[in-house]
Motif scaffolding. Structure first.
Motif, mmCIF file in Angstrom:
data_model
loop_
_atom_site.group_PDB
_atom_site.id
_atom_site.type_symbol
_atom_site.label_atom_id
_atom_site.label_comp_id
_atom_site.label_asym_id
_atom_site.label_seq_id
_atom_site.Cartn_x
_atom_site.Cartn_y
_atom_site.Cartn_z
ATOM 1 N N THR A 100 0.807 -1.098 -0.110
ATOM 2 C CA THR A 100 -0.023 -0.105 -0.004
ATOM 3 C C THR A 100 0.853 1.284 -0.083
ATOM 4 O O THR A 100 0.246 2.365 -0.077
ATOM 5 C CB THR A 100 -0.945 0.098 1.383
ATOM 6 N N GLY A 101 2.210 1.173 0.072
ATOM 7 C CA GLY A 101 2.963 2.332 -0.277
ATOM 8 C C GLY A 101 4.299 1.680 -0.666
ATOM 9 O O GLY A 101 4.662 0.740 -0.938
ATOM 10 N N ARG A 114 6.493 9.579 7.025
ATOM 11 C CA ARG A 114 5.056 10.126 6.343
ATOM 12 C C ARG A 114 4.402 9.027 5.779
ATOM 13 O O ARG A 114 3.075 8.695 6.085
ATOM 14 C CB ARG A 114 5.156 10.972 5.504
ATOM 15 N N ALA A 115 5.174 8.071 5.107
ATOM 16 C CA ALA A 115 4.464 6.744 4.240
ATOM 17 C C ALA A 115 3.826 5.778 5.399
ATOM 18 O O ALA A 115 2.686 5.112 5.148
ATOM 19 C CB ALA A 115 5.518 6.119 3.420
ATOM 20 N N THR A 117 2.996 6.414 8.204
ATOM 21 C CA THR A 117 1.741 7.039 8.747
ATOM 22 C C THR A 117 0.441 6.788 8.116
ATOM 23 O O THR A 117 -0.537 6.641 8.308
ATOM 24 C CB THR A 117 1.970 8.213 9.327
ATOM 25 N N ARG A 118 0.587 7.027 6.845
ATOM 26 C CA ARG A 118 -0.330 7.213 5.961
ATOM 27 C C ARG A 118 -0.887 6.012 5.526
ATOM 28 O O ARG A 118 -2.143 5.625 5.518
ATOM 29 C CB ARG A 118 0.081 7.809 4.385
ATOM 30 N N VAL A 119 -0.170 4.778 5.552
ATOM 31 C CA VAL A 119 -0.676 3.116 5.299
ATOM 32 C C VAL A 119 -1.329 2.910 6.481
ATOM 33 O O VAL A 119 -2.496 2.212 6.379
ATOM 34 C CB VAL A 119 0.424 2.478 4.829
ATOM 35 N N ARG A 120 -0.896 3.364 7.563
ATOM 36 C CA ARG A 120 -1.598 2.983 8.929
ATOM 37 C C ARG A 120 -3.044 3.548 8.969
ATOM 38 O O ARG A 120 -3.936 2.657 9.501
ATOM 39 C CB ARG A 120 -0.799 3.268 10.112
ATOM 40 N N ALA A 121 -3.144 4.727 8.460
ATOM 41 C CA ALA A 121 -4.489 5.135 8.443
ATOM 42 C C ALA A 121 -5.368 4.476 7.268
ATOM 43 O O ALA A 121 -6.551 5.200 6.870
ATOM 44 C CB ALA A 121 -4.320 6.810 8.251
ATOM 45 N N GLU A 123 -4.370 4.773 3.837
ATOM 46 C CA GLU A 123 -3.985 5.621 2.727
ATOM 47 C C GLU A 123 -3.047 4.718 1.731
ATOM 48 O O GLU A 123 -2.277 4.055 2.334
ATOM 49 C CB GLU A 123 -3.859 6.933 2.867
ATOM 50 N N ALA A 125 0.510 5.300 0.007
ATOM 51 C CA ALA A 125 1.690 6.283 0.108
ATOM 52 C C ALA A 125 2.720 6.156 -1.145
ATOM 53 O O ALA A 125 3.196 5.075 -1.037
ATOM 54 C CB ALA A 125 2.313 6.001 1.350
ATOM 55 N N THR A 202 -6.381 -1.351 -3.397
ATOM 56 C CA THR A 202 -6.284 0.077 -3.612
ATOM 57 C C THR A 202 -6.686 0.214 -5.155
ATOM 58 O O THR A 202 -6.606 -0.693 -6.033
ATOM 59 C CB THR A 202 -4.872 0.642 -3.451
#
Length: 222
Positions: A100-101, A114-115, A117-121, A123, A125, A202
């Motif tokens: 996912t990133g 940042r990547a 944090t984003r994939v944990r949410a 999103e 990355a 995704t």
């Protein structure tokens, strides 16, 4: 709140350096391992939120076998791949396997953080320019669509095929809604159904499935 993760890389020293840097920034590293083939076992036993996976040769299809196993056995765990970007097929293969990133192997630690944090949410990355390049790569014609394309086409409605085409062109929900003259909520529902039917988490993964099977080429012929 820091991310709970495991760090795996083909190079032990790099894995340890990444782990140390992330720990200093407040993240909890549950395990460090090498090579990438060890990632799935670590994830299965440690149950992190994210797996940071450094891949030396993303152009090798077997490099992402561990990602496929993680998705199969621990689908709640997000995977961020660190690798080269010279081979766009390798980047696409990472997402096709379930990552996912994706971040460049020489990125700054801030970008890596940042990547995570984003994939944990929940999103995706990936740098916008890399995403665009991968989409262009995926849109190249596939020489011989396989029988899987026929099976997948039978699952999708005509409207969903149109949505998938727009996904493959890199359109977001708003652009899909405007282009098809439908409400954003309707477009979002269509996208979710396309992802579900293709077994993708995704949009990029859905585009990768479409490219790999030749689904869109087959749809254009019908």
């Amino acid at each position: 709140m820091g991310v709970r993760l495991v760090v795996v890389d083909d190079h032990r020293l790099l894995a340890e350096a990444l782990a140390t840097a992330l720990q200093l920034r407040g993240h909890r590293v549950l395990a460090v391992g090498t090579p990438v083939a060890a990632a799935a076992d670590l994830v299965v036993h440690r149950r992190p939120e994210v797996c940071l996976l450094g891949v030396a040769h993303p152009e090798d299809p077997s490099s992402f076998d561990s990602v496929r196993r993680i998705r199969r056995e621990r689908p709640e765990v997000a995977v961020v791949v660190m690798g080269g970007v010279a081979s766009l097929s390798g980047v696409a293969a990472a997402f096709g396997a379930g990552a996912t990133g994706y971040v460049r192997q020489d990125e700054r630690i801030e970008v890596v953080e940042r990547a995570l944090t984003r994939v944990r949410a929940g999103e995706v990355a990936v740098a916008p320019e890399l995403l665009h390049a991968v989409f262009q790569h995926l849109l190249r014609p596939v020489a011989e669509p396989d029988d899987e394309a026929v099976r997948l086409l039978r699952l999708l409605t005509r409207r969903e095929v149109q949505v998938l085409m727009r996904i493959a062109e890199g359109e977001d929900t708003r652009e899909i809604a405007e282009g098809m003259a439908i409400a954003p909520s309707t477009a979002r529902t269509h996208v979710q159904r396309v992802l579900m039917k293709l077994g993708a988490r995704t949009r990029l993964e859905a585009a990768a499935v479409a490219a790999r099977t030749g689904l869109l080429d087959r749809a254009a012929q019908n």
